[in-house]
Design a protein around this motif. Sequence first.
Motif, PDB file in Angstrom:
ATOM      1  N   MET A  71      61.622  46.674  23.661  1.00 55.05           N
ATOM      2  CA  MET A  71      62.533  45.604  24.077  1.00 55.05           C
ATOM      3  C   MET A  71      61.934  44.963  25.315  1.00 55.05           C
ATOM      4  N   SER A  72      62.022  43.606  25.341  1.00 57.84           N
ATOM      5  CA  SER A  72      61.417  42.886  26.462  1.00 57.84           C
ATOM      6  C   SER A  72      62.302  42.985  27.686  1.00 57.84           C
ATOM      7  N   LYS A  73      61.755  42.534  28.811  1.00 57.43           N
ATOM      8  CA  LYS A  73      62.497  42.567  30.082  1.00 57.43           C
ATOM      9  C   LYS A  73      63.667  41.633  30.060  1.00 57.43           C
ATOM     10  N   ASN A  74      63.494  40.412  29.452  1.00 57.78           N
ATOM     11  CA  ASN A  74      64.606  39.436  29.375  1.00 57.78           C
ATOM     12  C   ASN A  74      65.757  39.967  28.539  1.00 57.78           C
ATOM     13  N   ALA A  75      65.423  40.671  27.461  1.00 55.65           N
ATOM     14  CA  ALA A  75      66.482  41.233  26.612  1.00 55.65           C
ATOM     15  C   ALA A  75      67.264  42.286  27.345  1.00 55.65           C
ATOM     16  N   ARG A  76      66.624  43.080  28.152  1.00 56.78           N
ATOM     17  CA  ARG A  76      67.356  44.087  28.906  1.00 56.78           C
ATOM     18  C   ARG A  76      68.309  43.447  29.899  1.00 56.78           C
ATOM     19  N   ILE A  77      67.929  42.333  30.513  1.00 57.19           N
ATOM     20  CA  ILE A  77      68.818  41.625  31.456  1.00 57.19           C
ATOM     21  C   ILE A  77      70.025  41.059  30.737  1.00 57.19           C
ATOM     22  N   PHE A  78      69.813  40.452  29.542  1.00 56.13           N
ATOM     23  CA  PHE A  78      70.902  39.825  28.786  1.00 56.13           C
ATOM     24  C   PHE A  78      71.958  40.824  28.342  1.00 56.13           C
ATOM     25  N   HIS A  79      71.523  41.999  27.940  1.00 57.72           N
ATOM     26  CA  HIS A  79      72.464  43.008  27.459  1.00 57.72           C
ATOM     27  C   HIS A  79      72.967  43.928  28.572  1.00 57.72           C
ATOM     28  N   ALA A  80      72.635  43.622  29.807  1.00 55.39           N
ATOM     29  CA  ALA A  80      73.131  44.474  30.895  1.00 55.39           C
ATOM     30  C   ALA A  80      74.642  44.307  31.071  1.00 55.39           C
ATOM     31  N   ARG A  81      75.346  45.349  31.396  1.00 61.41           N
ATOM     32  CA  ARG A  81      76.797  45.287  31.615  1.00 61.41           C
ATOM     33  C   ARG A  81      77.114  44.524  32.905  1.00 61.41           C
ATOM     34  N   PRO A  82      78.203  43.679  32.852  1.00 58.75           N
ATOM     35  CA  PRO A  82      78.556  42.963  34.095  1.00 58.75           C
ATOM     36  C   PRO A  82      79.045  43.951  35.152  1.00 58.75           C
ATOM     37  N   THR A  83      78.750  43.648  36.332  1.00 57.23           N
ATOM     38  CA  THR A  83      79.153  44.502  37.450  1.00 57.23           C
ATOM     39  C   THR A  83      80.618  44.242  37.796  1.00 57.23           C
ATOM     40  N   PRO A  84      81.304  45.161  38.484  1.00 60.85           N
ATOM     41  CA  PRO A  84      82.709  44.947  38.908  1.00 60.85           C
ATOM     42  C   PRO A  84      82.873  43.708  39.772  1.00 60.85           C
ATOM     43  N   ALA A  85      81.919  43.439  40.605  1.00 62.05           N
ATOM     44  CA  ALA A  85      82.020  42.252  41.459  1.00 62.05           C
ATOM     45  C   ALA A  85      82.006  41.000  40.623  1.00 62.05           C
ATOM     46  N   PHE A  86      81.184  41.009  39.582  1.00 58.57           N
ATOM     47  CA  PHE A  86      81.111  39.836  38.704  1.00 58.57           C
ATOM     48  C   PHE A  86      82.425  39.644  37.968  1.00 58.57           C
ATOM     49  N   LYS A  87      83.052  40.753  37.520  1.00 62.53           N
ATOM     50  CA  LYS A  87      84.338  40.665  36.825  1.00 62.53           C
ATOM     51  C   LYS A  87      85.412  40.070  37.723  1.00 62.53           C
ATOM     52  N   ARG A  88      85.465  40.524  38.977  1.00 62.95           N
ATOM     53  CA  ARG A  88      86.492  40.002  39.880  1.00 62.95           C
ATOM     54  C   ARG A  88      86.299  38.510  40.118  1.00 62.95           C
ATOM     55  N   LEU A  89      85.027  38.120  40.273  1.00 67.19           N
ATOM     56  CA  LEU A  89      84.739  36.707  40.503  1.00 67.19           C
ATOM     57  C   LEU A  89      85.156  35.879  39.301  1.00 67.19           C
ATOM     58  N   LEU A  90      84.879  36.422  38.120  1.00 64.77           N
ATOM     59  CA  LEU A  90      85.237  35.688  36.905  1.00 64.77           C
ATOM     60  C   LEU A  90      86.758  35.570  36.763  1.00 64.77           C
ATOM     61  N   SER A  91      87.456  36.640  37.086  1.00 69.84           N
ATOM     62  CA  SER A  91      88.932  36.610  37.004  1.00 69.84           C
ATOM     63  C   SER A  91      89.521  35.584  37.947  1.00 69.84           C
TER      64      SER A  91
END
Length: 368
Positions: free
Chosen positions: A1-21
């Motif tokens: 698996m390439s490096k870009n694919a690993r970034i795309f499938h990475a789980r969002p962080t809690p900080a990102f979730k709060r910002l999105l909410s």
Amino acid sequence: MSKNARIFHARPTPAFKRLLSVLLASIFFHWIILEWVNGNLVFPLQVHETESVITAQLQNVAASSAAHEPVKQPAKTRPKPAVRRPAARPPKAQHSAPEQATVSDTSAAPTIVEAEDEDSRDRDHDKGAESVSSPVNLTDKTDETASPNYEMNLPPSAELKYDVQAQKKGFSYHGTGIINWQANGNQYAITGKAKAAFFTVLEFKSTGEIDKTGIAPVLYAERSGNRAETNTHFHRERNTISFSASTLSYPRLGGEQDRASIIWQLAAMGRASPELFKAGEELNIFVAGVRNAAPWRIYIIGEEEIQLDTVPVKSWHVKSVPQQGGYEKTFDIWFASGLEWYPVRLRQTEVNGDYLELTLSNMVLAQQ
């Protein structure tokens, strides 16, 4: 698996979730505000309040329709401005009859004073609804209302003592009374008092002059039970009759009497013209009470025999009857022609049947 694919499938962080909410909540909040401002959105609270008001109005209309027949509504017109009328005050030439209280029953015997207090409260309560007789304009009907001139022969001055019997609200009371009659030259004075059950139930005084019409009152004062004293004024300078207990006034034409002086005026008439006292005859004399005045119709009932301390005495019975619809008391007087025409019995009767009666028990003539 390439490096870009690993970034795309990475789980969002809690900080990102709060910002999105926060971003989503902000967008949703602004959308609600815009919709409400544009009138496209109504909050649930407003919907319920509006429905509640509409429901209440429909229920009132339905209730009114069920209770009453349809009534044609008058065309709407612009209301006229209210006119401020002066306080009710009959003209000086008008007549009306006094009010009379209605006494309610009680289970225990009241004192005379307590009964008087209840009468006063009842009178104040019914004052606005009392009935009076049709007014008479003295200016237009002077001949009908002016007291005629009779020949007079006043009785000699005397102190008269009485036994008192009273009935109030179905209970009987006994006591004593006194009337002092003084005539001196062109002046006179009458004072009287009646007591029952140790209470003063009636006290009065009449003073004035003696002229060609006989007794001419100047002041009449009366106090009944615990009520305040009232004064009736016969003004010489203004030729009017006025009252401390009301705003009424009447013209003074000559021959008018008060509740006390009328007794001695009738006695003087009987002494001078006994032929006036015949059964079935009628006399008319204008009499002022404590609130107003009216012509009294005085009927000669006839000659009767009454008992004074077991002694039969012949007397002329006269009776004053109040005007139709009036609330004045009825007065019965018995004059003993063989005793200087003194009043040997007096009785005043209320509309409800309560009465106060005085029967002569002793008499003392004044020294001449």
